[in-house]
Design a protein around this motif. Structure first.
Motif, PDB file in Angstrom:
ATOM      1  N   LEU A1200      34.298  40.829  50.460  1.00  0.00           N
ATOM      2  CA  LEU A1200      35.030  41.122  49.217  1.00  0.00           C
ATOM      3  C   LEU A1200      34.113  41.790  48.204  1.00  0.00           C
ATOM      4  O   LEU A1200      32.898  41.535  48.202  1.00  0.00           O
ATOM      5  N   ASP A1201      34.665  42.637  47.348  1.00  0.00           N
ATOM      6  CA  ASP A1201      33.908  43.299  46.271  1.00  0.00           C
ATOM      7  C   ASP A1201      34.793  43.285  45.012  1.00  0.00           C
ATOM      8  O   ASP A1201      35.811  43.981  44.932  1.00  0.00           O
ATOM      9  N   ARG A1202      34.398  42.481  43.998  1.00  0.00           N
ATOM     10  CA  ARG A1202      35.228  42.345  42.809  1.00  0.00           C
ATOM     11  C   ARG A1202      35.304  43.635  42.012  1.00  0.00           C
ATOM     12  O   ARG A1202      36.333  43.919  41.347  1.00  0.00           O
ATOM     13  N   GLU A1203      34.209  44.426  42.044  1.00  0.00           N
ATOM     14  CA  GLU A1203      34.217  45.660  41.258  1.00  0.00           C
ATOM     15  C   GLU A1203      35.228  46.673  41.817  1.00  0.00           C
ATOM     16  O   GLU A1203      35.786  47.466  41.060  1.00  0.00           O
ATOM     17  N   ASN A1204      35.452  46.649  43.088  1.00  0.00           N
ATOM     18  CA  ASN A1204      36.485  47.526  43.661  1.00  0.00           C
ATOM     19  C   ASN A1204      37.881  46.952  43.426  1.00  0.00           C
ATOM     20  O   ASN A1204      38.800  47.671  43.061  1.00  0.00           O
ATOM     21  N   LYS A1205      38.054  45.656  43.603  1.00  0.00           N
ATOM     22  CA  LYS A1205      39.346  45.011  43.381  1.00  0.00           C
ATOM     23  C   LYS A1205      39.086  43.551  43.074  1.00  0.00           C
ATOM     24  O   LYS A1205      38.488  42.841  43.873  1.00  0.00           O
ATOM     25  N   SER A1206      39.572  43.137  41.913  1.00  0.00           N
ATOM     26  CA  SER A1206      39.287  41.776  41.456  1.00  0.00           C
ATOM     27  C   SER A1206      40.442  40.816  41.746  1.00  0.00           C
ATOM     28  O   SER A1206      40.233  39.613  41.709  1.00  0.00           O
ATOM     29  N   ILE A1207      41.652  41.359  41.950  1.00  0.00           N
ATOM     30  CA  ILE A1207      42.817  40.503  42.189  1.00  0.00           C
ATOM     31  C   ILE A1207      43.566  41.035  43.404  1.00  0.00           C
ATOM     32  O   ILE A1207      43.807  42.245  43.509  1.00  0.00           O
ATOM     33  N   TYR A1208      43.948  40.122  44.301  1.00  0.00           N
ATOM     34  CA  TYR A1208      44.747  40.481  45.471  1.00  0.00           C
ATOM     35  C   TYR A1208      46.067  39.721  45.413  1.00  0.00           C
ATOM     36  O   TYR A1208      46.083  38.495  45.195  1.00  0.00           O
ATOM     37  N   ASP A1209      47.153  40.483  45.564  1.00  0.00           N
ATOM     38  CA  ASP A1209      48.461  39.867  45.720  1.00  0.00           C
ATOM     39  C   ASP A1209      48.794  39.892  47.206  1.00  0.00           C
ATOM     40  O   ASP A1209      49.223  40.910  47.757  1.00  0.00           O
TER      41      ASP A1209
END
Length: 1607
Positions: A1200-1209
């Motif tokens: 996982l990389d928060r800077e690319n995507k911090s929230i996943y639905d």
């Protein structure tokens, strides 16, 4: 196709995967079942789940042992310490499971590490905790009293939520004698019915109250109660009854529309609609009754609808019917007799029998012009009338021997010119209370005779004609009027010619039709100024009359002469001259004077001078009124020696004429001569002395004239005689101002009408005596009395009647009345009788005396033959049309004979014949009769109408043979015979639904005539049949989830009754509320449709009770049960339940980390309950199945990389295997938590900032910003400036940065002239662990500001101030460079760009400044009058936004070449100024005295006009006045008024001495000296040598001439 194949392959793979898990799972789970009653206390232990499952009690807490209940509140919970399952909240079996089956609850027990799910079933057993409940506390039934025993009425079914033995077992009813309870067992529950066992009687008891009790099977049993009310409905068995059979009422005629006459009142013993009464008028009344009265059907109030007239009908009979609203309705009848009381409501009627519209003005008194008849419809005192002429006219009303017949005759001499039209108003008043009047106006036109001569509008005429008129054109016109009409007023004109040589009238011509006068030649003012002639006007009457008028013509001057130059004039006659003047003369020196003359007068001769051409406009000036040429300034060396001046002289005419003169002015040098200048100076002094001398003489003359005028006026006022007497009618509103009077002349004598000032052509109101001379009245007393007296107005009715009666007795001979009799419908031309013979009149004189019948405006029924006097029928005679239903039909005729006037009355009786058949208002009539109507009931029919009277009217009725009805006839007096239909035997609708009858009416004529009407009897039905369903059993099947409105089944019931009794409507019977929410029944069609949501899982079948009822007054009902089976459908989507969820996960978590635990279920069973699940989309998560069925875990599958995507639905999709397949999506939100793995970043790689110099210290000058992709503390940035020790003394020591927001502050002010640019670095660091940072370079550029004022470089004085002195010679030319101002500004750009301007200068016309270079130059050459020193202040400013400036002063000194002019010029100028001052003062004095003189004259005239009007004068009598009008002038002195009468004069016209035309003839008491004095004054004021304005001369002339004539 390929996609479907892949989908099915995938589903099969999942199914195989699940099957493997079930077969090879590690743990096999058993199911545990417990039982517990409802309503136990919270905390009650159900069982030890951990022990029964064999779980280690010590590990329960660590493995998170719990009950998974989903989103709903959990009813049961487990104790993690001992593993016991206990009750967590209140348990209500009826709320959880409702139905009567077993109530089971399935629990999921979850254990983690490893993950295990165990299922526990808890059965809830029922206890008797509910009592039976009815849906309503009370039920009401309406039952007719004639309902038969055995009738069943369904009661509400009670509901008991308990099941089994605790549900409802039976129903009971309170003891009574009329009803019992019956129970019917259905598949679901027990339905109670109320059964009638004994007939009801409303008269004994109209309401019954019962109690129904529902009992369940519990121990002890519980009950519920229902209150039942039975309302007994009434049957219509009583008819309405009136208190009287006949009502008699009296009302006044002419009562207002809407007035209440009487209120009917009938009673009915029935109740409800059977007792509600409606009122109506009988249908056989006369049409007039319906037009006159109306009956309110609800209140029974009789109101006036039309105009009630006693003269038309004195009584009305009304048949009133009262009927109830039962089925069938019953009715009662009565008669109302309304008698009309007479009132005085008819005004008299005036009928003009004969009228002569035109009467000649020479008609003799007593001439008959009209014959009138006055009648009144009222009788008795109300019909007695008094008639007279109400307005003042020369006519009178004379009564005839016949009552109320009058003739209108003339009573005096008529004059069309005074009154040409008369409106004779005849007023007739009756003797009623209150009396009524009628006014009739007759229009009488007076015809004309030629008795008036033409008269001119003005006497004499005065016209003003401009000279040089065009020959042959109309120059003016005269107009005369004749008061007569038509040919008597047609006027022709001609000029009186005397035949003298050189007579001006020979050059004039007049249009005989319109009076336009044309000149045959052009007139010249210089040759002829005025002339006079006479015009004659004649009318075209027989004999012709004429009159003449004098015309005075005055020729007006035109501007037809050009100015003539008198000086200068050269030797060859041209207007040109040469003048020499020395060069050293000063401004204002007189060069010469141009003299000119114009032969015209007034404005046409007023000359103005102007310079048309001049070599130098600055040297010479010309006086526009005197023509003097003077110098405007001194001569200079540069001026030319010779100047040409062209002077234009023009007059002031409308089109001005002009002439020119040329003056050559030669300038002589000073050295040539002083002698010539001395000569001219002396000449000039002489001219000035002459002007002064003439001014003094004029001033003295005006002053003397002013004093003489004042003395003369005072003497004239004091010497007036007071012996003149004249009588005037008093006028209280006279305002005393100078006014005009109107004078008229007749023959050789003149008369005067004195009044307020009026405009020319104003009209004198006839009869006005204000300010009119009182002439002796020589009229005889008899004639005066006849003119002033009018018809007396009799104030009392008795006196009028006595006078009329007296005239009737003494006037003429008495006349009798003749009566004839004829039958109606006889032929036209049939002889009625010989009137002339019966009246004893000679037939020979009938035509000469105008023997005729007076019939008004309509065509008469009868006429008389003027040859033999026979009365004959003129048109068809219809007795019914003329007299309607009157028993005796009389026609009164008036016959008239003239010369002398006679009126005879003839009565003709019209006898009736049987010429009409009886007729009914309608050709057929339809009657509705219920089959339950009792024999003896009567039905009133329409009466037949027959216009004939007596025995020829309707006498009898006949009815066609039948088995059910017979006919009765009722005699209604004036309304005739009325037929009534009576029921003889009962009707049966089933045997025959209608009957047809024929009613015939016969009159009494021989032979008799008849008319018929068809009667249709419609038999109405009675509700005696109940609806019947067409099928014994109704059942249907419908899919669950069917849309609302879907038809389930249609039921059908029929009823043998007719109309509303046979109309069947459908409704639900006794059913529970759940069925009402799910289904709906159409009350008309019987269709049962879906209303709510059908769910197979809730209930798979329903039993619906349908009720069919008719629409009768007491409806009959039938019930039927309908069974509806629900077919299961795939209507439940899979349910995804989140058992456990970690909402946050670190971005450095490893793949395979568990995020959530899911449970996926489907309520459907079989294939529809099989579910396939997966994760939707490209996300770093996957779904892993568990060993338990439908249990899944969500785990990570990549980094996982928060800077690319911090929230996943994360979307979980569950799809079942039904057809069609249903899908459910569940979204899980997973938040990726941050770690510090990003350094701060500035928004720009390098910053460039621009700062204005002189910035305030300590204020932010710019700012920069950095961002960090991390969040929280990892993204919290602080700033600092990188300072190098090697550059400790550099600019960065004066800078500071805000560590929080990056704002940079300057600690000192920058100066562009010292520092223009610098550079430094800023570092940004985050607050993470470990901390990360980055830096950036900042370039700063200083911007220049306008902070330096301009500096003057030249001129600069010795003391350092910007001031200098420049000397230039006086003889320099324009454009000469004086000096240059130099300046400097330290700023750059616009801030350093300098502009120059002159801020102060002594003479703007001398110097100019270049705004860009600063050069000062001369604008023109210097003159002798220019000052020797000039001060120039120069402003120097830059172009900054806020400009700065500096000033420099330059003193310019002008150096003279040489100075020389003689001193004699100075003395000459001084002497000229002194002379000019004396002339100026003399002109002011002369103007003041003249103004004072004019003001005095105006004040005296105003005083004359403001005197009182009380004066007397005598006038000559004139009997032959010819109607010509003229003006006069009137004035006042003291308390007396004087009048000058004369012809109209123009302003400034002269009165010829010795003329006495239109002058008051007063005694002349003047002395010869006074006569001579007045003559001198008159000639003095009319002289042209006095320079008075024309208006003043006119006022003086009129004032003194008036005094001359009066004194």
């Amino acid at each position: 196709m390929g996609i479907d194949t892949r989908s099915r392959t995938k589903d099969c793979s999942w199914f195989a995967f699940y099957l493997a898990l079930l077969l090879f799972g590690k743990t096999a789970l058993a199911q545990i079942r417990y039982s517990i009653p409802e309503e136990v206390q919270e905390g009650t232990v159900v069982g030890n789940v951990a022990k029964d499952l064999g779980l280690d009690i010590n590990s329960l807490l660590a493995r998170r042992f719990r009950v998974v209940s989903g989103s709903k509140d959990a009813i049961f919970e487990v104790n993690q310490n001992n593993g016991a399952l206990y009750v967590d909240k209140h348990i209500d079996r009826e709320e959880l499971c409702q139905g009567s089956g077993a109530c089971l609850m399935e629990l999921k027990i979850l254990v983690e590490n490893p993950l295990e799910i165990h299922y526990v079933i808890v059965e809830i057993t029922d206890v008797n905790d509910h009592s039976p409940i009815f849906p309503e506390t009370e039920q009401i039934f309406e039952i007719a009293e004639h309902t038969l025993p055995g009738r069943r009425f369904q009661l509400h079914t009670a509901r008991d939520p308990d099941a089994g033995i605790n549900s409802i077992r039976t129903y009971t009813l309170t003891s009574n004698e009329h009803f019992d309870v019956n129970i019917r067992q259905s598949d679901v529950d027990k339905i109670p019915f109320l059964v009638l066992k004994k007939p009801l009687d409303r008269e004994q008891k109209n309401k019954h109250t019962l109690v129904v009790t529902a009992v369940d099977g519990g121990k002890p049993p519980k009950t519920g109660k229902l209150n039942v009310s039975i309302i007994v409905l009434d049957s219509n068995d009583n008819r309405p009854m009136f208190s009287q059979e006949i009502y008699q009422i009296v009302i006044n005629e002419n009562v207002a529309v809407g007035t209440s006459v009487f209120r009917m009142n009938a009673t009915d013993l029935d109740e409800g609609t059977n007792g509600e009464i409606e009122y109506s008028l009988g249908k056989t009344l006369r049409r007039k009754v319906y037009e006159m009265f109306e009956l309110d059907k609800l209140t029974g109030e009789i109101r006036v609808k039309g105009v009630v007239d006693y003269e038309e009908n004195d009584a009305y009979e009304l048949d009133v019917e009262a009927s109830d609203k039962g089925t069938p309705p019953l009715a009662g009848e009565c008669r109302v007799i309304i008698k009309i009381k007479d009132v005085n409501d008819n005004p008299p009627e005036i009928d003009v029998t004969s009228l002569s519209n035109t009467v000649s003005e020479d008609s003799k008194p007593g001439t008959v012009i009209s014959l009138i008849s006055v009648t009144d419809k009222d009788s008795g005192v109300n019909g007695k009338m008094i008639s007279h002429i109400s307005n003042d006219t020369p006519f009178e009303l004379k009564p005839s021997y016949k009552e109320n017949t009058y003739s209108i005759v003339t009573k005096g001499v008529l004059d069309r010119e005074k009154v040409s039209h008369y409106e004779i108003t005849i007023k007739a008043t009756d003797c009623g209370e209150p009396p009524l009047s009628t006014v009739k106006t007759l229009s009488i036109q007076i015809s004309d005779v030629n008795d008036n001569s033409p008269h001119f509008q003005h006497v004499p005429y005065e016209f003003y004609l401009a000279e040089n008129n065009v020959p042959g054109r109309s120059i003016f016109s005269v107009s005369a009027k004749d008061d007569d009409l038509s040919e008597n007023a047609a006027i022709s004109y001609h000029i009186v010619r005397e035949g003298i040589q050189n007579d001006v009238t020979s050059f004039l011509n007049i249009n005989s039709d319109n009076g336009h006068i044309t000149a045959l030649k052009s007139f010249d003012f210089e040759s002829l100024k005025t002339f006079q002639f006479q015009v004659v006007a004649s009318d075209s009457g027989t004999p012709s009359l004429s009159s003449n008028v004098t015309v005075n013509v005055f020729i007006l001057d035109q501007n037809d002469n050009a100015p003539v130059i008198l000086y200068p004039v050269s030797s060859n006659g041209s207007a040109e001259g040469v003048e020499e003047i020395p060069r050293n003369v000063n401004a204002g020196h007189l060069v010469t004077k141009v003299r000119a003359y114009d032969a015209d007068i007034g404005y046409n001769g007023w000359l103005l001078f102007s310079l048309q051409e001049v070599t130098d406009h600055s040297l010479f000036g010309l006086d526009r009124y005197t023509g003097r040429i003077r110098t405007l300034r001194s001569f200079t060396e540069t001026d030319e020696a010779e100047h040409k001046l062209v002077i234009l002289v023009k007059d002031n005419g409308n089109v001005s004429l002009s002439a020119t003169a040329t003056v050559m002015v030669k300038v002589v040098e000073p050295k040539e001569a002083f002698a010539a200048s001395d000569v001219k100076s002396a000449t000039k002094d002489d001219e000035d002395s002459n002007v002064t001398f003439y001014l003094m003489i004029t001033l003295g003359s005006v002053s003397t004239l002013f004093l003489i005028s004042i003395i003369v006026l005072i003497a004239m006022q004091c010497s007036k005689s007071t012996e003149y007497t004249s009588k005037y009618l008093q006028e209280t509103n006279y305002d005393g101002t100078l006014c005009h009077s109107i004078q008229y002349r007749s023959g050789e004598k003149r008369y005067m009408l004195v009044g307020p000032r009026m405009s020319v052509g104003s009209t004198i109101v006839p009869g006005s005596h204000a300010n009119t001379l009182m002439l002796p009245d020589r009229r005889s007393a008899t004639a005066e009395t006849m003119e002033q007296s009018g018809p007396d107005s009799w104030r009392q009715g008795g006196k009028r009647m006595a006078f009329v009666l007296f005239l009737s007795l003494i006037f003429g001979k008495a006349s009798g009345q003749i009566r004839y009799s004829i039958s109606e419908e006889i032929k036209e031309g049939t002889s009625v009788g010989n009137i002339a013979k019966d009246l004893g009149i000679d037939p020979i004189i009938l035509k000469a005396r105008g023997f005729r019948i007076v019939s008004g405006t309509t065509e008469p029924l009868f006429q008389v033959n003027q040859n033999d006097g026979i009365l004959y029928v003129n048109r068809n005679v219809d007795r019914e049309e003329i007299c309607q239903r009157t028993s005796v039909c009389l026609i009164n005729l008036k016959t008239v004979l003239e010369n002398p006037l006679e009126i005879h009355y003839v009565a003709v009786e019209v006898l009736d014949v049987n010429d009409h058949s009886p007729s009914f208002p309608e050709d057929n009539k339809r009657i509705e009769i219920s089959e339950s109507t009792l024999p003896g009931t009567r039905f009133q029919l329409h009466a037949a109408l027959d216009p004939d009277g007596g025995v020829n009217s309707v006498q009898q009725y006949k009815l066609s043979p039948n088995n059910h009805f017979r006919l009765e006839v009722k005699d209604s007096g004036k309304d005739g015979k009325v037929p009534i239909l009576q029921l003889q035997s009962p009707l049966d609708r089933e045997a025959s639904s209608s009957h047809r009858l024929l009613l015939t009416a016969l009159d009494g004529g021989k032979p008799s005539k008849s008319g018929s009407m068809e009667i249709f009897i419609d038999v109405l039905d009675v509700n005696d049949n109940a609806p019947v369903f067409t099928e014994e059993v109704y059942s249907a099947e419908i899919n669950e989830n069917s849309p609302n409105g879907t038809i389930v089944i249609r039921v059908n019931a029929t009823d043998r009754d007719d109309g509303l009794n046979g109309d069947v409507s459908y409704s639900f019977g006794n059913i529970n509320s759940k069925i009402r929410e799910l289904f709906n029944v159409n009350p008309i069609t019987g269709e049962i449709t879906v209303k709510g949501q059908l769910d197979y899982e809730v209930d798979d079948s329903y039993e619906i009770n349908i009720q069919a009822s008719d629409s009768g007054t007491v409806p009959f009902r039938t019930e039927k049960s309908v069974t509806v089976n629900i077919k299961d459908m795939n209507d439940n989507k899979p349910v995804i339940e989140v058992m456990s969820l970690s909402s946050k996960i670190s971005e450095d978590s490893r793949p395979g980390t568990t995020v959530a635990l899911l449970s996926i279920t489907d309520l459907d069973s079989g294939v529809n309950g099989k579910v396939f699940s997966f994760v939707k989309g490209d996300v770093p998560f996957t779904l892993t199945p568990s060993i338990q069925d439908n249990m899944y875990t969500v785990v990570t599958k990549s980094q996982l990389d928060r800077e690319n995507k911090s929230i996943y639905d994360v979307t979980i999709i569950a799809k079942d295997a039904g057809e069609p397949a249903l899908t459910t999506e569940q979204m899980l939100r997973v938040i990726v938590s941050d770690v510090n793995d990003n350094s701060p970043e500035f928004s720009m790689r390098q910053y460039n900032f621009y700062v204005n110099e002189n910035n305030p210290p300590g204020v932010s000058v710019f700012s920069l910003i950095a961002s960090d992709h991390d969040e929280g503390d990892n993204a919290l940035i602080s700033y600092h400036i990188l300072r190098d020790a090697a550059y400790a003394n550099k600019v960065t020591s004066f800078l500071n940065v805000n560590s929080e927001n990056g704002d940079i502050l300057a600690l000192k002010s920058f100066d562009f002239e010292t520092l223009k640019t610098f550079q430094f670095q800023v570092v940004a660091s985050d607050s993470g662990t470990p901390s990360l940072s980055s830096n950036v370079t900042v370039n700063v550029f200083i911007l220049d500001q306008n902070d330096n004022a301009p500096v003057i470089l030249y001129p600069v004085s010795s003391n350092g101030s910007a001031e200098g002195v420049e000397e230039i010679p006086r003889n320099v030319n324009a454009g000469h460079l004086v000096t240059k101002v130099r300046a400097y500004d330290a700023d750059i750009g616009y801030n350093g760009w300098l502009l120059f301007s002159l801020q102060e200068v002594t003479d703007h016309s001398l110097f100019g400044l270049d705004r860009y270079t600063g050069r000062i130059r001369t604008l023109r050459s210097f003159t002798e009058t220019d000052e020797a020193e000039h001060k120039l202040v120069i402003l120097v400013k830059d172009n900054g936004n806020v400009s700065l400036s500096a000033t420099a002063t330059v003193m310019v000194k002008v150096v003279e070449p040489k100075e020389a002019f003689a001193a004699s010029d100075v003395k000459s100028a001084t002497k000229y100024d002194e002379d000019s001052n004396v002339t100026f003062y003399l002109m002011i004095t002369l103007g003041s005295v003249s103004t004072l003189f004019l003001i005095s004259i105006i004040v005296l005239i105003a005083m004359q006009c403001s005197k009182s009007t009380e004066y007397t004068s005598k006038y000559l009598q004139e009997t032959n006045y010819d109607g010509t009008l003229c003006h006069s002038i009137q004035y006042r002195s003291g308390e007396k008024r004087y009048m000058l009468v004369g012809p109209r004069m123009s302003i400034g016209s002269t009165i010829v001495p010795g003329s006495h035309a239109n002058t008051l003839m007063l005694p002349d008491r003047r002395t010869p000296g006074e006569v001579r004095k007045n003559a001198v004054l008159q000639s003095m004021f009319t002289s042209k040598h006095f320079l008075f304005p024309a208006e003043c001369v006119c006022i003086l002339e009129q004032t003194y001439v008036q005094n001359d004539f009066i004194q």
